[in-house]
Scaffold this active site. Structure first.
Site, PDB file in Angstrom:
ATOM      1  N   LYS A 171       0.882  -1.169   0.000  1.00  9.24           N
ATOM      2  CA  LYS A 171       0.000   0.000   0.000  1.00  9.24           C
ATOM      3  C   LYS A 171       0.919   1.217   0.000  1.00  9.24           C
ATOM      4  O   LYS A 171       1.425   1.638   1.035  1.00  9.24           O
ATOM      5  CB  LYS A 171      -0.877  -0.013   1.263  1.00  9.24           C
ATOM      6  CG  LYS A 171      -2.229   0.656   1.115  1.00  9.24           C
ATOM      7  CD  LYS A 171      -2.201   2.109   0.656  1.00  9.24           C
ATOM      8  CE  LYS A 171      -1.905   3.070   1.780  1.00  9.24           C
ATOM      9  NZ  LYS A 171      -1.784   4.467   1.318  1.00  9.24           N
ATOM     10  N   CYS A 280      13.673  10.477   7.166  1.00 10.44           N
ATOM     11  CA  CYS A 280      13.607  10.054   8.581  1.00 10.44           C
ATOM     12  C   CYS A 280      14.959  10.226   9.245  1.00 10.44           C
ATOM     13  O   CYS A 280      15.048  10.524  10.427  1.00 10.44           O
ATOM     14  CB  CYS A 280      13.229   8.581   8.698  1.00 10.44           C
ATOM     15  SG  CYS A 280      11.905   8.120   7.624  1.00 10.44           S
ATOM     16  N   GLU A 379      10.098  15.927  15.333  1.00  9.01           N
ATOM     17  CA  GLU A 379      10.528  15.756  13.939  1.00  9.01           C
ATOM     18  C   GLU A 379       9.795  16.782  13.064  1.00  9.01           C
ATOM     19  O   GLU A 379       8.566  16.804  13.030  1.00  9.01           O
ATOM     20  CB  GLU A 379      10.202  14.338  13.466  1.00  9.01           C
ATOM     21  CG  GLU A 379      10.795  14.044  12.116  1.00  9.01           C
ATOM     22  CD  GLU A 379      10.561  12.611  11.656  1.00  9.01           C
ATOM     23  OE1 GLU A 379       9.438  12.104  11.845  1.00  9.01           O
ATOM     24  OE2 GLU A 379      11.486  12.013  11.092  1.00  9.01           O
TER      25      GLU A 379
HETATM   26  P1  ADP Z   1       2.634  11.288   6.906  1.00  6.13           P
HETATM   27  O1  ADP Z   1       1.926  11.718   8.135  1.00  6.13           O
HETATM   28  O2  ADP Z   1       4.033  11.733   6.873  1.00  6.13           O
HETATM   29  O3  ADP Z   1       1.872  11.492   5.629  1.00  6.13           O
HETATM   30  P2  ADP Z   1       1.785   8.650   7.441  1.00  6.13           P
HETATM   31  O4  ADP Z   1       2.384   7.921   8.561  1.00  6.13           O
HETATM   32  O5  ADP Z   1       0.417   9.224   7.601  1.00  6.13           O
HETATM   33  O6  ADP Z   1       2.819   9.734   7.012  1.00  6.13           O
HETATM   34  O7  ADP Z   1       1.745   7.771   6.116  1.00  6.13           O
HETATM   35  C1  ADP Z   1       2.639   6.723   5.809  1.00  6.13           C
HETATM   36  C2  ADP Z   1       1.875   5.619   5.131  1.00  6.13           C
HETATM   37  O8  ADP Z   1       0.913   5.120   6.051  1.00  6.13           O
HETATM   38  C3  ADP Z   1       1.064   6.040   3.893  1.00  6.13           C
HETATM   39  O9  ADP Z   1       1.071   4.965   2.942  1.00  6.13           O
HETATM   40  C4  ADP Z   1      -0.329   6.227   4.456  1.00  6.13           C
HETATM   41  O10 ADP Z   1      -1.344   6.045   3.478  1.00  6.13           O
HETATM   42  C5  ADP Z   1      -0.384   5.105   5.464  1.00  6.13           C
HETATM   43  N1  ADP Z   1      -1.389   5.295   6.532  1.00  6.13           N
HETATM   44  C6  ADP Z   1      -1.857   6.455   7.050  1.00  6.13           C
HETATM   45  N2  ADP Z   1      -2.799   6.223   7.982  1.00  6.13           N
HETATM   46  C7  ADP Z   1      -2.921   4.865   8.083  1.00  6.13           C
HETATM   47  C8  ADP Z   1      -3.713   3.982   8.885  1.00  6.13           C
HETATM   48  N3  ADP Z   1      -4.589   4.445   9.779  1.00  6.13           N
HETATM   49  N4  ADP Z   1      -3.552   2.649   8.720  1.00  6.13           N
HETATM   50  C9  ADP Z   1      -2.669   2.169   7.830  1.00  6.13           C
HETATM   51  N5  ADP Z   1      -1.898   2.943   7.041  1.00  6.13           N
HETATM   52  C10 ADP Z   1      -2.014   4.271   7.158  1.00  6.13           C
END
Ligand code: ADP
Length: 478
Positions: A171, A280, A379
């Site tokens: 994903k 990161c 961060e």
């Molecule tokens: P950022 O906040 O820097 O955009 P995220 O941690 O939200 O980074 O996103 C990293 C990845 O995790 C992306 O592929 C995002 O779609 C996915 N993601 C975000 N929220 C969820 C969730 N609740 N469950 C699983 N994957 C998620």
């Protein structure tokens, strides 16, 4: 319009829903991607399971390795196309994207070569017993990928999983997934059986959440924010599956008064502005011994002020940040730094002629009298570096460890004993001595401690993380 890759086919979402994809360079919509949801994730996981029970699961380690190697070659043959996609999606300068695609190919080359070199062991046991410990794949592996280095993170996560014979469901981030979908298409072209590698695009809270809690996955790996990492670990716990998390950092450089300025300064600037600070492992804190503080920071400021941000085609040091949320976040931190009394000692510039709607931020170097500001513990994920002075070795180690994160560190000194003492005193997963590698090469074990996550990626250790052992005990007496 991009499509997903499920069971060896290019498909839309079951319900045909789509998401707009925005260009960070000018803020306009330039394409759409399928908005995959639970039903699409379910199809992908089912396809991966079938692949494990079918053609993919029957391949020898040697043949899996050959497929990975062929994919590596195909990635290099399509390097320019993939780099253009990566830059369009993320705003990266084109030369940065070209390096990222080369590194992606290197992951498949490294793990392609490693696939048939993972051996088991035999254990001396009781009379007339033979004991073998063999390595087996975990099964269906789920990979949730961030937007900052889509191609590289995909290679880092998926190549060792496939090398070990797992079938994967990926994903990618909704903000940047195009290069990943294209590589999955190339994988089919070079002969990966259907279902071995599936890509479901969509939102984190929909496709990502559905994947991380799917009852038929055996492993989940995630790189991204701390908040989402905790959700992934909860989902893995409820499913009783293993997870590997890489959740960012607040990595410190420690510069002692005998440091080689010429070596340190360019590396420190690059360590924070590369990828517009959206790394990161960015070296986002700079601890400098007090007797050289003002000289060192002045020299660094000269180099820092040369940094320029522009479009991918301008190919300067930085691009825009990835989206509006990130743009607001970085600017909020810059304002917070000023409100906290931090002093701006240098700023980079934004090139003339960048599109108005682009998410360009000014690279900023702050000096701080102490370690009190949020800018030194949280961060930022942007090109913002904060310098502060320290007294002695003990003070430097204490300050470097004064965050919840623990991903990377660097120590700059010519004193050999001090190099080792400081490297061992820093609480993090990788330490550089007189250099800075932002996660290092494909060969080097990588990962965090504390709130930076757990589990290790890269190198041979990733092959262990993405597999399990089986102990076979055989009685051969009469
Ligand atoms: P950022 O906040 O820097 O955009 P995220 O941690 O939200 O980074 O996103 C990293 C990845 O995790 C992306 O592929 C995002 O779609 C996915 N993601 C975000 N929220 C969820 C969730 N609740 N469950 C699983 N994957 C998620």
């Amino acid at each position: 319009m991009t499509q997903m890759i499920i069971n060896g086919k290019q498909v839309d979402a079951v319900n045909k829903a789509t998401l707009d994809v925005w260009s960070p360079t000018d803020g306009t919509v330039f394409t759409t991607i399928p908005r995959g949801q639970e039903a699409d994730v379910d199809l992908a996981v089912t396809a991966a399971r079938q692949a494990l029970n079918g053609a993919w699961g029957k391949l020898t380690a040697m043949d899996r390795g050959r497929l990975l190697t062929r994919l590596s070659e195909s990635i290099l043959e399509h390097k320019e196309e993939l780099a253009q996609l990566e830059s369009k999606d993320t705003g990266k300068p084109l030369s940065t994207s070209r390096v990222d695609i080369t590194v992606l190919a290197r992951y498949f080359e490294f793990y392609g070569g490693a696939a048939d070199k993972v051996h088991g062991e035999t254990i001396p046991f009781q009379t007339d017993y033979a004991v073998q410990v063999i390595r087996e794949p975990l099964g269906v592996t789920a990979h949730i990928i961030p937007w900052n280095y889509p191609a590289q993170m995909f290679g880092r996560s998926v190549a060792p999983a496939l090398a070990m014979g797992n079938a994967s469901v990926v994903k990618p981030a909704e903000d940047a997934c195009l290069s990943i979908v294209r590589v999955a298409e190339l994988a089919l072209e070079v002969g990966f059986p259907p279902g071995a590698l599936n890509v479901v695009t969509g939102l984190g809270e929909e496709a990502g959440a559905s994947l991380s809690k799917h009852h038929d996955i055996n492993f989940v790996t995630f790189t991204g924010s701390n908040e989402v990492g905790v959700l992934i670990q909860q989902a893995a716990a409820l499913n009783a599956v293993k997870c590997v998390l890489e959740l960012g950092g607040k990595s410190a450089h420690i510069v002692f008064n005998d440091a080689n300025f010429k070596l340190a300064i360019p590396a420190i600037v690059k360590g924070i502005v590369h990828n517009t600070g959206q790394t990161c492992t960015a070296g986002s804190r700079l601890l400098v011994q007090e007797d050289i503080y003002s000289d060192f920071v002045s020299e660094l400021a000269l180099e820092f002020s040369k940094v320029r941000a522009g479009t991918p085609e301008m190919d300067l040091t930085c691009g825009p940040v990835v989206n509006k949320a990130q743009f607001d976040r970085v600017n909020r931190y810059i304002k917070k730094g000023l409100a906290d009394g931090l002093k701006v000692v240098a700023e980079g510039s934004i090139a003339d002629g960048v599109p108005k709607g682009g998410y360009f931020v000014k690279p900023t170097l702050f000096s701080s009298p102490n370690h009190d500001s949020d800018l030194l513990t949280q961060e930022i994920f942007g090109p913002v570096l904060v310098a502060l002075p320290f007294k002695d070795e003990a003070d430097a180690i204490r300050l470097s460890n004064a965050t919840d994160y623990g991903l990377l560190g660097a120590v700059w000194t010519e004193n050999g004993g001090r190099q080792q003492r400081v490297a061992r005193g820093m609480k993090c997963g990788q330490v550089y001595i007189n250099g800075f590698g932002a996660g290092g090469g494909v060969e080097l074990p990588f990962g965090g401690v504390k709130k930076s996550g757990h589990g290790r990626e890269k190198g041979f250790v990733a092959l262990e993380e993405m597999s399990t052992t089986k102990t076979i005990v055989q009685y051969y007496g009469e």
